[in-house]
Design a protein around this motif. Structure first.
Motif, PDB file in Angstrom:
ATOM      1  N   CYS A   1       0.843  -1.176   0.000  1.00  0.00           N
ATOM      2  CA  CYS A   1       0.000   0.000   0.000  1.00  0.00           C
ATOM      3  C   CYS A   1       0.891   1.243   0.000  1.00  0.00           C
ATOM      4  O   CYS A   1       2.053   1.172   0.385  1.00  0.00           O
ATOM      5  CB  CYS A   1      -0.901  -0.014   1.230  1.00  0.00           C
TER       6      CYS A   1
ATOM      7  N   ALA B   1       0.631   5.015   1.558  1.00  0.00           N
ATOM      8  CA  ALA B   1      -0.184   5.868   2.431  1.00  0.00           C
ATOM      9  C   ALA B   1      -0.672   7.118   1.704  1.00  0.00           C
ATOM     10  O   ALA B   1      -1.843   7.480   1.813  1.00  0.00           O
ATOM     11  CB  ALA B   1       0.615   6.252   3.674  1.00  0.00           C
ATOM     12  N   THR B   2       0.200   7.741   0.925  1.00  0.00           N
ATOM     13  CA  THR B   2      -0.203   8.990   0.270  1.00  0.00           C
ATOM     14  C   THR B   2      -1.196   8.738  -0.865  1.00  0.00           C
ATOM     15  O   THR B   2      -2.198   9.444  -0.981  1.00  0.00           O
ATOM     16  CB  THR B   2       1.018   9.762  -0.264  1.00  0.00           C
TER      17      THR B   2
ATOM     18  N   SER C   1      -3.099   6.025  -1.269  1.00  0.00           N
ATOM     19  CA  SER C   1      -4.338   5.480  -0.696  1.00  0.00           C
ATOM     20  C   SER C   1      -5.184   6.596  -0.097  1.00  0.00           C
ATOM     21  O   SER C   1      -6.413   6.616  -0.251  1.00  0.00           O
ATOM     22  CB  SER C   1      -4.024   4.429   0.362  1.00  0.00           C
ATOM     23  N   ARG C   2      -4.541   7.519   0.578  1.00  0.00           N
ATOM     24  CA  ARG C   2      -5.276   8.654   1.142  1.00  0.00           C
ATOM     25  C   ARG C   2      -5.957   9.453   0.031  1.00  0.00           C
ATOM     26  O   ARG C   2      -7.125   9.824   0.135  1.00  0.00           O
ATOM     27  CB  ARG C   2      -4.320   9.549   1.950  1.00  0.00           C
ATOM     28  N   GLU C   3      -5.225   9.693  -1.050  1.00  0.00           N
ATOM     29  CA  GLU C   3      -5.768  10.459  -2.175  1.00  0.00           C
ATOM     30  C   GLU C   3      -6.998   9.771  -2.771  1.00  0.00           C
ATOM     31  O   GLU C   3      -8.024  10.415  -2.999  1.00  0.00           O
ATOM     32  CB  GLU C   3      -4.691  10.624  -3.246  1.00  0.00           C
TER      33      GLU C   3
ATOM     34  N   MET D   1      -8.920   7.460  -1.422  1.00  0.00           N
ATOM     35  CA  MET D   1     -10.022   7.309  -0.469  1.00  0.00           C
ATOM     36  C   MET D   1     -10.674   8.650  -0.139  1.00  0.00           C
ATOM     37  O   MET D   1     -11.844   8.683   0.230  1.00  0.00           O
ATOM     38  CB  MET D   1      -9.552   6.576   0.777  1.00  0.00           C
ATOM     39  N   GLU D   2      -9.927   9.737  -0.291  1.00  0.00           N
ATOM     40  CA  GLU D   2     -10.541  11.058  -0.178  1.00  0.00           C
ATOM     41  C   GLU D   2     -11.508  11.264  -1.346  1.00  0.00           C
ATOM     42  O   GLU D   2     -12.574  11.847  -1.183  1.00  0.00           O
ATOM     43  CB  GLU D   2      -9.477  12.162  -0.186  1.00  0.00           C
TER      44      GLU D   2
ATOM     45  N   PRO E   1     -14.427   7.150  -0.547  1.00  0.00           N
ATOM     46  CA  PRO E   1     -14.113   6.304   0.601  1.00  0.00           C
ATOM     47  C   PRO E   1     -14.276   4.807   0.334  1.00  0.00           C
ATOM     48  O   PRO E   1     -13.623   3.987   0.968  1.00  0.00           O
ATOM     49  CB  PRO E   1     -15.083   6.774   1.685  1.00  0.00           C
TER      50      PRO E   1
ATOM     51  N   ILE F   1     -11.494   1.965  -0.283  1.00  0.00           N
ATOM     52  CA  ILE F   1     -10.861   1.137   0.749  1.00  0.00           C
ATOM     53  C   ILE F   1     -10.897  -0.340   0.349  1.00  0.00           C
ATOM     54  O   ILE F   1     -10.003  -1.108   0.688  1.00  0.00           O
ATOM     55  CB  ILE F   1     -11.525   1.340   2.129  1.00  0.00           C
TER      56      ILE F   1
ATOM     57  N   CYS G   1      -7.632  -1.754  -1.396  1.00  0.00           N
ATOM     58  CA  CYS G   1      -6.338  -1.730  -0.712  1.00  0.00           C
ATOM     59  C   CYS G   1      -6.159  -3.010   0.090  1.00  0.00           C
ATOM     60  O   CYS G   1      -7.104  -3.422   0.766  1.00  0.00           O
ATOM     61  CB  CYS G   1      -6.294  -0.510   0.205  1.00  0.00           C
TER      62      CYS G   1
END
Length: 142
Positions: free
Chosen positions: A82, A84-85, A87-89, A91-92, A95, A98, A101
């Motif tokens: 994964c 983090a950056t 996945s955050r993008e 999922m923002e 959502p 998710i 991942c």
């Protein structure tokens, strides 16, 4: 009541877009490809969460079920990881991403060919993940 509304909303949304699998030829053994995949993932600054030894599992269960050897080679495996950056993008943006991942790059022996591949996510919000997976797979296939 909420379940019925959710189901109705899904029906109204129309058919889901289908994900695809893309593969790249690898000039070498599956073991060599596995090493290069691991290096390419780590080269992106990522940590491999899990390695799934799919070929070994297929051989083992094939023998137990009298089905023969693995159709993807005994060295087939998938590397799960994964970002983090990224996945955050994604999922923002949605959502529900998710559910995708962790992400995976795999190696398999299909017939006489060794291939490296990954899923291509149909959702536009998953474009950053598609770009990451493509960068990794293309680095391996070079």
């Amino acid at each position: 009541m909420l379940r019925n509304l959710t189901f109705a909303a899904l029906l109204a949304a129309g058919p889901a877009l289908a994900d695809e699998i893309v593969t790249y030829p690898f000039d070498g053994t599956a073991e060599d490809a596995a090493f290069v995949i691991e290096s390419a993932i780590q080269g992106q600054g990522l940590v491999i969460d899990y390695v799934s030894y799919i070929g070994q599992m297929m051989d083992r269960t094939g023998a137990d079920l009298d089905l023969g050897p693995s159709p993807v080679g005994d060295s087939a495996r998938a590397f799960l990881f994964c970002s983090a950056t990224i996945s955050r993008e994604v999922m923002e943006a949605d959502p529900m991403n998710i559910g995708h991942c962790p992400y995976a790059v795999f190696v398999a022996e299909i017939g006489d060919d060794v291939v490296v591949g990954h899923k291509v996510y149909a959702a536009e919000s998953m474009a950053p993940v598609n770009d990451l997976l493509t960068r990794i797979a293309e680095a391996v296939a070079e």
